[in-house]
Design an enzyme around this catalytic site. Sequence first.
Site, short mmCIF file in Angstrom:
data_model
loop_
_atom_site.label_atom_id
_atom_site.label_comp_id
_atom_site.label_asym_id
_atom_site.label_seq_id
_atom_site.Cartn_x
_atom_site.Cartn_y
_atom_site.Cartn_z
N SER A 1 7.21 8.90 12.17
CA SER A 1 6.09 8.72 11.24
C SER A 1 6.56 8.99 9.82
O SER A 1 7.01 10.09 9.50
CB SER A 1 4.96 9.70 11.60
N LYS B 1 0.83 -1.21 0.00
CA LYS B 1 0.00 0.00 0.00
C LYS B 1 0.87 1.26 0.00
O LYS B 1 0.64 2.17 -0.79
CB LYS B 1 -0.93 -0.03 1.22
N SER B 2 1.86 1.30 0.89
CA SER B 2 2.71 2.51 0.98
C SER B 2 3.42 2.77 -0.35
O SER B 2 3.51 3.92 -0.80
CB SER B 2 3.79 2.32 2.06
N ARG C 1 2.90 5.95 -3.25
CA ARG C 1 4.04 6.79 -3.66
C ARG C 1 4.29 6.69 -5.16
O ARG C 1 4.67 7.68 -5.80
CB ARG C 1 5.29 6.38 -2.86
N ASP D 1 1.67 -1.25 11.91
CA ASP D 1 0.40 -1.71 11.34
C ASP D 1 0.11 -3.17 11.65
O ASP D 1 -1.01 -3.65 11.42
CB ASP D 1 0.40 -1.50 9.82
N ARG E 1 -7.61 -3.29 9.17
CA ARG E 1 -6.71 -4.24 9.87
C ARG E 1 -7.42 -4.95 11.03
O ARG E 1 -7.07 -6.06 11.38
CB ARG E 1 -5.43 -3.56 10.32
N LYS F 1 -4.68 5.80 14.62
CA LYS F 1 -4.76 5.10 13.32
C LYS F 1 -6.23 5.13 12.84
O LYS F 1 -7.03 5.91 13.35
CB LYS F 1 -4.22 3.68 13.46
C1 S3P Z 1 2.45 4.78 6.18
C2 S3P Z 1 3.04 5.08 7.38
C3 S3P Z 1 2.54 4.60 8.67
C4 S3P Z 1 1.51 3.49 8.53
C5 S3P Z 1 0.55 3.74 7.42
C6 S3P Z 1 1.26 3.93 6.10
C7 S3P Z 1 3.04 5.33 4.95
O1 S3P Z 1 1.98 5.69 9.34
O2 S3P Z 1 0.81 3.30 9.75
O3 S3P Z 1 -0.35 2.63 7.30
O4 S3P Z 1 2.71 4.82 3.85
O5 S3P Z 1 3.86 6.26 5.05
P1 S3P Z 1 2.91 6.65 10.21
O6 S3P Z 1 4.24 6.64 9.58
O7 S3P Z 1 2.30 7.99 10.18
O8 S3P Z 1 2.94 6.00 11.57
#
Ligand code: S3P
Length: 428
Positions: free
Chosen positions: A164, A19-20, A24, A312, A386, A339
């Site tokens: 974060s 997902k991350s 991006r 997560d 989740r 979250k």
């Molecule tokens: C994410 C960062 C995390 C994570 C989120 C996705 C990202 O949050 O919990 O599901 O893609 O940068 P934080 O970095 O704000 O804790």
Amino acid sequence: MKRGKVSSLKGELHIPGDKSISHRSVMFGAIAEGKTVIKNFLPGADCLSTIDCFKKMGVEIERDNSDVTVYGKGLDQLAEPGELLDVGNSGTTIRLMLGILAGRPFHSTVAGDDSIAKRPMKRVTDPLRQMGAKIDGRAGGEYTPLAVRGGNLAAIDFQSPVASAQIKSAVLLAGLQADGTTTVTEPHKSRDHTERMLSMFGVRLEESDTSVSITGGQTLKGTDVFVPGDISSAAFFLAAGSLVPESEIVLKNVGLNPTRTGIIDVLEKMGADLEIEAKDTGSGELYGDLKIKAASLKATEISGDLIPRLIDEIPIIALLATQAEGMTVIKDAAELKVKETNRIDTVASELKKLGARIEPTEDGMKIYGKTPLTGGAQVSSHGDHRIGMMLGIAACICENPIDIARPEAVSVSYPTFFEHIEKLAKKA
Ligand code: S3P
């Protein structure tokens, strides 16, 4: 949705894209010059929100399931959106996009669903305002809807109070558009997908252990991106394979970025039967195949710099801990409260309904094992993907069937989650 016990889980899964990294790839493709071709993009609701927002800023994006092409024309060609940028349930979309909008000389409004409306935004809007962006919202810019008028940014040296990646990425994306060199320093290193992918798009960054610097004025060049499977999604099947007797599951092409592999460290410490075969993508992110078999587990302690590496995964780790011998302690994880739901509360309340012994604390929880889960209860995802998936795995080991309300929340990050359980399950 009624879900019951299974006697084993066997077979192979291709876990959907990370997902991350998917978010991006679209965002960076949208602000780059030239075409970006993305393979194994996650077609989950959150990442589709990102596509939708950038289309509203005039970027041409084509999608055929998990193949996406982004026709970027550079940051300067992003257009003022004619309507609200709706991020749905996605914290990553709103926080990273704010970093981009902060440098754009136009007006935009950003909002999402009921969960997004409760999530803190000052952690991002404060540093962006310090750089020169004009951002307003409820409670002085803490809550959506947010109105942004960007442009004329100056670099800052920002000490983030929390580890974060969303905060770090937002400030770096604004830094890309600012005069001078922007530095972000975190208390612990958070996931580094932004840094890795910006490099792939041709941006130079300077990194030390917990700091990253970026100099404004650099341009991104469109590129090809392969998105590995999401280790945060794989985690549900790593847990299921450990907990359901006689299971043996192979998960193909799962992302193994070291800033995300806390779950592997924890499983190993708990005594899981896990084999890892790593490969290199050659495109900045390590991935590999994971094989998990059922095993008896022991309790562990999770804290400090391990937390951002598995933030997560804590809901599914809590389920694992109910079946581990001894007391598992999770601390330094107050971030769980902000979250998609307050995950300290939702994990404890839903697992208790199934018979778990679990005690919420100010910054985590204590879980006492090994406790048989009786099930036979009505539980809810509370709209949190989740929590929904954790309950879907819990059902596989509960004595009696459980009824999960709002199961559709899983589509945020893993639309085929329940189909994947069916594919592997032998019913008890
Ligand atoms: C994410 C960062 C995390 C994570 C989120 C996705 C990202 O949050 O919990 O599901 O893609 O940068 P934080 O970095 O704000 O804790």
